[in-house]
Design a protein around this motif. Sequence first.
Motif, PDB file in Angstrom:
ATOM      1  N   SER A  18       0.872  -1.177   0.000  1.00  0.00           N
ATOM      2  CA  SER A  18       0.000   0.000   0.000  1.00  0.00           C
ATOM      3  C   SER A  18       0.900   1.215   0.000  1.00  0.00           C
ATOM      4  O   SER A  18       1.835   1.299   0.796  1.00  0.00           O
ATOM      5  N   TYR A  19       0.618   2.159  -0.886  1.00  0.00           N
ATOM      6  CA  TYR A  19       1.478   3.323  -1.057  1.00  0.00           C
ATOM      7  C   TYR A  19       0.616   4.567  -1.120  1.00  0.00           C
ATOM      8  O   TYR A  19      -0.290   4.663  -1.946  1.00  0.00           O
ATOM      9  N   SER A  20       0.881   5.511  -0.223  1.00  0.00           N
ATOM     10  CA  SER A  20       0.135   6.776  -0.281  1.00  0.00           C
ATOM     11  C   SER A  20       0.876   7.734  -1.205  1.00  0.00           C
ATOM     12  O   SER A  20       2.093   7.713  -1.295  1.00  0.00           O
ATOM     13  N   GLY A  21       0.142   8.539  -1.894  1.00  0.00           N
ATOM     14  CA  GLY A  21       0.738   9.485  -2.839  1.00  0.00           C
ATOM     15  C   GLY A  21       0.569   9.029  -4.270  1.00  0.00           C
ATOM     16  O   GLY A  21       1.369   9.349  -5.130  1.00  0.00           O
ATOM     17  N   SER A  22      -0.490   8.256  -4.542  1.00  0.00           N
ATOM     18  CA  SER A  22      -0.686   7.723  -5.890  1.00  0.00           C
ATOM     19  C   SER A  22      -1.136   8.791  -6.880  1.00  0.00           C
ATOM     20  O   SER A  22      -1.114   8.576  -8.075  1.00  0.00           O
ATOM     21  N   ILE A  23      -1.575   9.934  -6.415  1.00  0.00           N
ATOM     22  CA  ILE A  23      -2.025  11.054  -7.254  1.00  0.00           C
ATOM     23  C   ILE A  23      -3.108  10.603  -8.248  1.00  0.00           C
ATOM     24  O   ILE A  23      -3.099  10.972  -9.406  1.00  0.00           O
ATOM     25  N   SER A  25      -3.753   7.782  -9.805  1.00  0.00           N
ATOM     26  CA  SER A  25      -3.491   6.781 -10.842  1.00  0.00           C
ATOM     27  C   SER A  25      -3.583   5.384 -10.258  1.00  0.00           C
ATOM     28  O   SER A  25      -3.192   5.150  -9.120  1.00  0.00           O
ATOM     29  N   ASP A  26      -4.113   4.449 -11.044  1.00  0.00           N
ATOM     30  CA  ASP A  26      -4.165   3.056 -10.587  1.00  0.00           C
ATOM     31  C   ASP A  26      -3.327   2.148 -11.491  1.00  0.00           C
ATOM     32  O   ASP A  26      -3.465   0.936 -11.447  1.00  0.00           O
ATOM     33  N   GLU A  27      -2.456   2.729 -12.297  1.00  0.00           N
ATOM     34  CA  GLU A  27      -1.631   1.933 -13.206  1.00  0.00           C
ATOM     35  C   GLU A  27      -0.326   1.534 -12.514  1.00  0.00           C
ATOM     36  O   GLU A  27       0.462   2.391 -12.125  1.00  0.00           O
ATOM     37  N   VAL A  28      -0.123   0.215 -12.368  1.00  0.00           N
ATOM     38  CA  VAL A  28       1.084  -0.317 -11.744  1.00  0.00           C
ATOM     39  C   VAL A  28       1.717  -1.310 -12.712  1.00  0.00           C
ATOM     40  O   VAL A  28       1.049  -2.220 -13.209  1.00  0.00           O
ATOM     41  N   TYR A  29       2.996  -1.118 -12.960  1.00  0.00           N
ATOM     42  CA  TYR A  29       3.744  -1.997 -13.863  1.00  0.00           C
ATOM     43  C   TYR A  29       4.905  -2.620 -13.098  1.00  0.00           C
ATOM     44  O   TYR A  29       5.460  -2.003 -12.186  1.00  0.00           O
ATOM     45  N   ILE A  30       5.252  -3.847 -13.477  1.00  0.00           N
ATOM     46  CA  ILE A  30       6.382  -4.527 -12.851  1.00  0.00           C
ATOM     47  C   ILE A  30       7.402  -4.923 -13.919  1.00  0.00           C
ATOM     48  O   ILE A  30       7.046  -5.161 -15.078  1.00  0.00           O
ATOM     49  N   SER A  45      -7.894   4.026  -3.160  1.00  0.00           N
ATOM     50  CA  SER A  45      -8.849   4.608  -2.222  1.00  0.00           C
ATOM     51  C   SER A  45      -8.267   5.933  -1.742  1.00  0.00           C
ATOM     52  O   SER A  45      -7.248   5.943  -1.043  1.00  0.00           O
ATOM     53  N   GLY A  46      -8.876   7.026  -2.152  1.00  0.00           N
ATOM     54  CA  GLY A  46      -8.311   8.340  -1.842  1.00  0.00           C
ATOM     55  C   GLY A  46      -6.999   8.507  -2.580  1.00  0.00           C
ATOM     56  O   GLY A  46      -6.951   8.409  -3.797  1.00  0.00           O
ATOM     57  N   ASN A  47      -5.907   8.690  -1.846  1.00  0.00           N
ATOM     58  CA  ASN A  47      -4.608   8.783  -2.501  1.00  0.00           C
ATOM     59  C   ASN A  47      -3.726   7.582  -2.162  1.00  0.00           C
ATOM     60  O   ASN A  47      -2.518   7.627  -2.324  1.00  0.00           O
ATOM     61  N   VAL A  48      -4.350   6.494  -1.686  1.00  0.00           N
ATOM     62  CA  VAL A  48      -3.604   5.273  -1.352  1.00  0.00           C
ATOM     63  C   VAL A  48      -3.858   4.218  -2.419  1.00  0.00           C
ATOM     64  O   VAL A  48      -5.004   3.881  -2.720  1.00  0.00           O
ATOM     65  N   ILE A  49      -2.781   3.714  -2.996  1.00  0.00           N
ATOM     66  CA  ILE A  49      -2.892   2.652  -3.990  1.00  0.00           C
ATOM     67  C   ILE A  49      -2.411   1.359  -3.343  1.00  0.00           C
ATOM     68  O   ILE A  49      -1.439   1.352  -2.589  1.00  0.00           O
ATOM     69  N   SER A  50      -3.126   0.270  -3.593  1.00  0.00           N
ATOM     70  CA  SER A  50      -2.784  -1.040  -3.029  1.00  0.00           C
ATOM     71  C   SER A  50      -2.721  -2.060  -4.148  1.00  0.00           C
ATOM     72  O   SER A  50      -3.532  -2.033  -5.073  1.00  0.00           O
ATOM     73  N   ILE A  56       8.183 -12.601  -6.423  1.00  0.00           N
ATOM     74  CA  ILE A  56       9.458 -11.929  -6.663  1.00  0.00           C
ATOM     75  C   ILE A  56      10.531 -12.991  -6.536  1.00  0.00           C
ATOM     76  O   ILE A  56      10.632 -13.661  -5.515  1.00  0.00           O
ATOM     77  N   ASP A  57      11.326 -13.138  -7.602  1.00  0.00           N
ATOM     78  CA  ASP A  57      12.334 -14.199  -7.604  1.00  0.00           C
ATOM     79  C   ASP A  57      13.724 -13.629  -7.321  1.00  0.00           C
ATOM     80  O   ASP A  57      14.260 -13.797  -6.246  1.00  0.00           O
ATOM     81  N   LYS A  58      14.303 -12.937  -8.256  1.00  0.00           N
ATOM     82  CA  LYS A  58      15.666 -12.421  -8.092  1.00  0.00           C
ATOM     83  C   LYS A  58      15.699 -10.913  -7.954  1.00  0.00           C
ATOM     84  O   LYS A  58      16.752 -10.327  -7.854  1.00  0.00           O
ATOM     85  N   GLY A  59      14.573 -10.282  -7.949  1.00  0.00           N
ATOM     86  CA  GLY A  59      14.488  -8.828  -7.845  1.00  0.00           C
ATOM     87  C   GLY A  59      13.448  -8.298  -8.805  1.00  0.00           C
ATOM     88  O   GLY A  59      13.046  -8.981  -9.747  1.00  0.00           O
ATOM     89  N   MET A  60      12.979  -7.077  -8.550  1.00  0.00           N
ATOM     90  CA  MET A  60      11.918  -6.521  -9.377  1.00  0.00           C
ATOM     91  C   MET A  60      11.852  -5.018  -9.193  1.00  0.00           C
ATOM     92  O   MET A  60      12.106  -4.512  -8.105  1.00  0.00           O
ATOM     93  N   VAL A  61      11.499  -4.328 -10.260  1.00  0.00           N
ATOM     94  CA  VAL A  61      11.208  -2.901 -10.210  1.00  0.00           C
ATOM     95  C   VAL A  61       9.701  -2.759 -10.330  1.00  0.00           C
ATOM     96  O   VAL A  61       9.074  -3.407 -11.169  1.00  0.00           O
ATOM     97  N   VAL A  62       9.106  -1.920  -9.465  1.00  0.00           N
ATOM     98  CA  VAL A  62       7.673  -1.628  -9.524  1.00  0.00           C
ATOM     99  C   VAL A  62       7.532  -0.159  -9.894  1.00  0.00           C
ATOM    100  O   VAL A  62       8.156   0.699  -9.283  1.00  0.00           O
ATOM    101  N   MET A  63       6.707   0.108 -10.923  1.00  0.00           N
ATOM    102  CA  MET A  63       6.510   1.474 -11.401  1.00  0.00           C
ATOM    103  C   MET A  63       5.032   1.851 -11.266  1.00  0.00           C
ATOM    104  O   MET A  63       4.178   1.094 -11.744  1.00  0.00           O
ATOM    105  N   ILE A  64       4.762   2.967 -10.614  1.00  0.00           N
ATOM    106  CA  ILE A  64       3.393   3.467 -10.476  1.00  0.00           C
ATOM    107  C   ILE A  64       3.283   4.710 -11.348  1.00  0.00           C
ATOM    108  O   ILE A  64       4.023   5.683 -11.153  1.00  0.00           O
TER     109      ILE A  64
END
Length: 67
Positions: A18-23, A25-30, A45-50, A56-64
């Motif tokens: 859960s991350y506050s500050g989503s502005i 957007s609900d688009e999340v890419y990995i 919900s509001g400005n919190v995206i969940s 996750i195997d060897k590492g991952m970048v998450v982009m919101i």
Amino acid sequence: LNTAYGADNKTVKNVSISYSGSIGSDEVYILPFLGEPGRITSGISGNVISFNIPEIDKGMVVMIKRN
């Protein structure tokens, strides 16, 4: 990064974030380490995206995407 000591790969499953500050957007890419990028399902919900990262195997970048 790990040294040779304790460098065993460990797979982590069903990571909930859960991350506050989503502005509004609900688009999340990995981008898994040495894998293909993809979009995952998220909720907002509001400005919190969940969202859940299935695995996750060897590492991952998450982009919101921000509006």
